[in-house]
Design a protein around this motif. Sequence first.
Motif, short mmCIF file in Angstrom:
data_model
loop_
_atom_site.label_atom_id
_atom_site.label_comp_id
_atom_site.label_asym_id
_atom_site.label_seq_id
_atom_site.Cartn_x
_atom_site.Cartn_y
_atom_site.Cartn_z
N UNK A 40 0.85 -1.18 0.00
CA UNK A 40 0.00 0.00 0.00
C UNK A 40 0.89 1.23 0.00
N UNK A 41 0.29 2.36 -0.32
CA UNK A 41 1.00 3.62 -0.40
C UNK A 41 0.27 4.62 0.49
N UNK A 42 1.03 5.40 1.29
CA UNK A 42 0.41 6.39 2.15
C UNK A 42 0.30 7.74 1.44
N UNK A 43 -0.20 8.74 2.15
CA UNK A 43 -0.41 10.06 1.57
C UNK A 43 0.86 10.78 1.16
N UNK A 44 2.01 10.34 1.69
CA UNK A 44 3.29 10.93 1.33
C UNK A 44 4.02 10.11 0.27
N UNK A 45 3.30 9.16 -0.34
CA UNK A 45 3.84 8.27 -1.37
C UNK A 45 4.89 7.29 -0.86
N UNK A 46 4.92 7.01 0.46
CA UNK A 46 5.75 5.94 0.99
C UNK A 46 5.08 4.61 0.67
N UNK A 47 5.87 3.60 0.43
CA UNK A 47 5.37 2.28 0.05
C UNK A 47 5.58 1.33 1.23
N UNK A 98 9.05 -0.41 5.01
CA UNK A 98 8.65 0.89 4.46
C UNK A 98 9.75 1.38 3.52
N UNK A 99 9.35 1.82 2.33
CA UNK A 99 10.26 2.34 1.33
C UNK A 99 9.78 3.72 0.88
N UNK A 100 10.70 4.54 0.44
CA UNK A 100 10.30 5.80 -0.22
C UNK A 100 9.75 5.46 -1.59
N UNK A 101 9.12 6.42 -2.22
CA UNK A 101 8.49 6.14 -3.51
C UNK A 101 9.50 5.82 -4.61
N UNK A 102 10.79 6.06 -4.36
CA UNK A 102 11.82 5.67 -5.34
C UNK A 102 12.40 4.29 -5.05
N UNK A 103 11.87 3.62 -4.00
CA UNK A 103 12.33 2.28 -3.65
C UNK A 103 13.42 2.24 -2.59
N UNK A 104 13.82 3.39 -2.07
CA UNK A 104 14.84 3.46 -1.03
C UNK A 104 14.26 2.97 0.30
N UNK A 145 -5.62 9.13 8.42
CA UNK A 145 -4.86 9.86 9.44
C UNK A 145 -3.47 9.28 9.65
N UNK A 146 -3.05 8.35 8.82
CA UNK A 146 -1.68 7.83 8.86
C UNK A 146 -1.46 6.57 9.67
N UNK A 147 -2.50 5.99 10.26
CA UNK A 147 -2.33 4.74 11.00
C UNK A 147 -2.10 3.60 10.01
N UNK A 148 -1.19 2.71 10.37
CA UNK A 148 -0.89 1.55 9.55
C UNK A 148 -1.63 0.34 10.11
N UNK A 149 -2.40 -0.34 9.28
CA UNK A 149 -3.10 -1.56 9.67
C UNK A 149 -2.45 -2.74 8.96
N UNK A 150 -2.21 -3.81 9.71
CA UNK A 150 -1.55 -4.99 9.17
C UNK A 150 -2.39 -6.22 9.52
#
Length: 99
Positions: free
Chosen positions: A24-31, A43-49, A82-87
């Motif tokens: 999934x991707x959050x509002x800041x485009x983190x993957x 968690x990765x940045x949108x460039x895969x870092x 609101x940024x909560x991560x559900x797993x």
Amino acid sequence: GTFVRAFGSFGSGLAQLCNPSGVCVDGADNIFVADSDNRRVQKFRNDGTFVRALGPSVIGRTDPFGMFGQIGRPRGVCVSYDGALFVSEITNNLIHEFC
């Protein structure tokens, strides 16, 4: 669609994946990736870092939550408005929420 990129490699080290099963991707485009056989979410940045990993298999990490908060074979990930991560995970049959 047009192929854009691929990232990750097989293994158990940070930024490596073993049976990734949910993304999934959050509002800041983190993957966020459910790294199922490594028993963690990465968690990765949108460039895969690589940014960080969450779960009991993270080396040197102590988890004060006991069974709750310890991710056993995550299968799905979702980020709320609101940024909560559900797993969702299949080992303990639980849905975890992280803020």
